[in-house]
Design a protein around this motif. Structure first.
Motif, short mmCIF file in Angstrom:
data_model
loop_
_atom_site.label_atom_id
_atom_site.label_comp_id
_atom_site.label_asym_id
_atom_site.label_seq_id
_atom_site.Cartn_x
_atom_site.Cartn_y
_atom_site.Cartn_z
N LEU A 156 -6.51 2.13 1.15
CA LEU A 156 -5.24 3.24 2.24
C LEU A 156 -3.80 4.46 1.56
O LEU A 156 -3.25 3.63 1.28
CB LEU A 156 -4.46 2.64 3.10
CG LEU A 156 -4.51 2.85 4.22
CD1 LEU A 156 -6.08 3.93 5.35
CD2 LEU A 156 -3.73 1.68 5.77
N VAL A 178 -2.46 -3.32 10.45
CA VAL A 178 -3.53 -3.78 9.88
C VAL A 178 -3.42 -5.18 8.83
O VAL A 178 -4.15 -5.58 9.68
CB VAL A 178 -3.45 -2.56 8.23
CG1 VAL A 178 -4.24 -3.39 7.01
CG2 VAL A 178 -3.83 -1.18 8.70
N ILE A 224 0.79 -0.32 9.66
CA ILE A 224 1.19 -1.41 8.16
C ILE A 224 1.20 -2.48 9.31
O ILE A 224 -0.16 -3.53 8.51
CB ILE A 224 2.27 -1.19 7.38
CG1 ILE A 224 1.85 0.60 6.11
CG2 ILE A 224 1.96 -2.35 6.46
CD1 ILE A 224 2.60 0.48 5.68
N LEU A 252 -0.77 6.44 3.14
CA LEU A 252 0.12 6.62 3.59
C LEU A 252 0.66 8.05 3.22
O LEU A 252 1.73 7.06 2.47
CB LEU A 252 0.39 5.66 4.82
CG LEU A 252 -0.17 4.81 4.90
CD1 LEU A 252 0.00 3.73 5.86
CD2 LEU A 252 -1.91 4.93 5.82
N LYS A 292 -5.67 -2.94 0.33
CA LYS A 292 -3.97 -2.45 -0.38
C LYS A 292 -3.77 -0.75 0.57
O LYS A 292 -4.62 0.15 0.62
CB LYS A 292 -4.49 -2.08 -1.75
CG LYS A 292 -5.25 -3.27 -2.49
CD LYS A 292 -3.29 -4.57 -2.58
CE LYS A 292 -4.17 -5.80 -2.62
NZ LYS A 292 -3.52 -6.96 -3.42
N ILE A 293 -1.65 -0.42 0.82
CA ILE A 293 -1.77 0.07 0.82
C ILE A 293 -0.67 0.38 0.19
O ILE A 293 0.21 -0.43 0.05
CB ILE A 293 -1.30 -0.33 2.68
CG1 ILE A 293 -2.06 -1.29 3.49
CG2 ILE A 293 -0.31 0.88 2.99
CD1 ILE A 293 -1.67 -1.40 5.21
N ALA A 324 4.41 -1.61 2.63
CA ALA A 324 3.75 -1.62 1.68
C ALA A 324 3.13 -2.26 0.33
O ALA A 324 4.55 -3.06 0.03
CB ALA A 324 3.27 0.09 1.74
#
Ligand code: B12
Length: 320
Positions: free
Chosen positions: A244, A264, A261, A246, A274-275, A294
């Protein structure tokens, strides 16, 4: 360095409040961005406390202003007190930071003085001469749009100008799509979602991020801006991505990124996701990306692709 209340301290309080409100920030938002308590910001604005030297510099950097302005030593536009730093600290309109040069400058000038067609011709010619889509995004569109922001903040451009530049650039980005595909690597079977978080209307950054991933062979899905939690979660449940991305430009929207977040993290089926975060809201706020949970922060789309490949590669290796 603690100026007396009669000197810088008294004006610092009102300047801080003015700069904060000008960007639509609550005390809490500014506090998160600067890594301070909300009460500290409140006390600064009530003249009960004064920041230490390093905090003062961070505040000036964050608002892109001079210490003179922040401390109330210059106050009017004539004195250079427009709140935006210039190289000399005295010009009414801040100078460009040097990033607008070459084709970026020509593109900006063509759009401003001749209109869309001239700017489009310029970009098409550069492409025909071998300039890549990546280069056009980062060396032409991005600096030209940042110049628009600089002039808008200085009162030299109106919102209509800003919209015109944005729309013209988005049209060109769409026209470059076949060239983007021609530069793209074979598909890797990794999916990315990129979008601006809830409340975020700046979409060219996350769009560029998605396009860089697509050129790297990812199935990159760009979902626009202002995507609020329930809609983002729905999209991810339907088609779980591996990564992701953002985007947050306005510091006020950091809370939206944090909220997403957290959502999720609370969803078992998205446990492997994974962010990555990025965008102007993270500039000058080291550690903010970690505070909101994150996995990574990248400053630009190429760094994002490199980091994304490592993050998702790690996940796949562990899964084997
Ligand atoms: C165009 C524009 C708008 C348009 C956006 C239209 C659109 N369709 O996108 C409109 C008119 C909607 C707009 C509105 C506002 N804007 Co505006 N806007 C801009 C402007 C001029 C250009 C933005 C842009 O496209 N930049 C070019 C892109 C490519 O740069 P970028 O976003 O930084 O992205 C790069 C990196 O940051 C990174 N990146 C971005 N996202 C991500 C995500 C990930 C995961 C990664 C890894 C990397 C990454 O990659 C990109 C390429 O390198 C900027 C000026 C500027 N300095 O950017 C102001 C600017 C961002 N806006 C600003 C402001 C204040 C506003 C408003 C609050 C104005 C108002 N009072 O209404 C509103 C807020 C709207 C909202 N809630 O989002 C300020 C922000 C200041 C601040 N720190 O808060 C700026 C900086 C102008 C200024 N000089 O003051 N804006």
């Amino acid at each position: 360095m603690i100026p007396s209340r009669d000197h810088g301290g008294a004006d610092f309080a009102s300047r801080l409040r003015e700069l904060r409100l000008r960007q639509g920030l609550r005390q809490k938002d500014l506090a998160i961005t600067l890594g301070l308590a909300q009460t500290t910001i409140a006390n600064y604005e009530k003249k009960l406390r004064f920041p230490d030297e390093s905090t003062l510099l961070r505040i000036a950097d964050y608002f892109n202003t001079s210490l003179d302005f922040l401390l109330g030593r210059v106050g009017s536009h004539a004195e250079g007190g427009n709140g935006v730093r210039s190289s000399a600290g005295t010009a009414a309109v801040p100078e460009a930071d040097g990033a607008l040069s070459g084709l970026g400058r020509e593109y900006f000038a063509a759009l401003r003085t001749e209109g869309r067609e001239a700017a489009f011709t310029l970009v098409r010619r550069s492409l025909a001469r071998g300039m890549t889509v990546r280069e056009i995004y980062l060396n032409v569109f991005e600096p030209a749009l940042k110049e628009v922001g600089r002039l808008w903040a200085a009162g030299e451009m109106h919102v209509g100008d800003e919209h015109f530049f944005t729309e013209a650039t988005q049209t060109l980005i769409a026209q470059l799509y076949p060239a983007l595909r021609a530069e793209a690597q074979p598909r890797k079977g990794r999916r990315l979602f990129s979008f601006g978080v809830c409340g975020e209307y700046h979409v060219i950054g996350p769009r560029m991020v998605a396009d860089f991933f697509e050129m790297d062979g990812w199935d990159a899905v760009f979902l626009g801006g202002n995507l609020c939690v329930q809609h983002a979660m729905r999209a991810m449940r339907d088609q779980p991505p591996d990564l992701l991305a953002l985007s947050v430009t306005i510091p006020l929207n950091i809370g939206s990124a944090r909220e997403l977040i957290m959502a999720v993290r609370e969803t078992a089926e998205l446990g492997a996701l994974k962010i990555m975060v990025g965008g102007q809201a993270f500039a000058g706020a080291p550690g903010l990306w970690q505070d909101i949970g994150a996995h990574a922060l990248a400053r630009d789309p190429q760094e994002a692709v490199d980091l994304g490949n490592r993050l998702v590669g790690e996940k796949q290796e562990k899964a084997v």
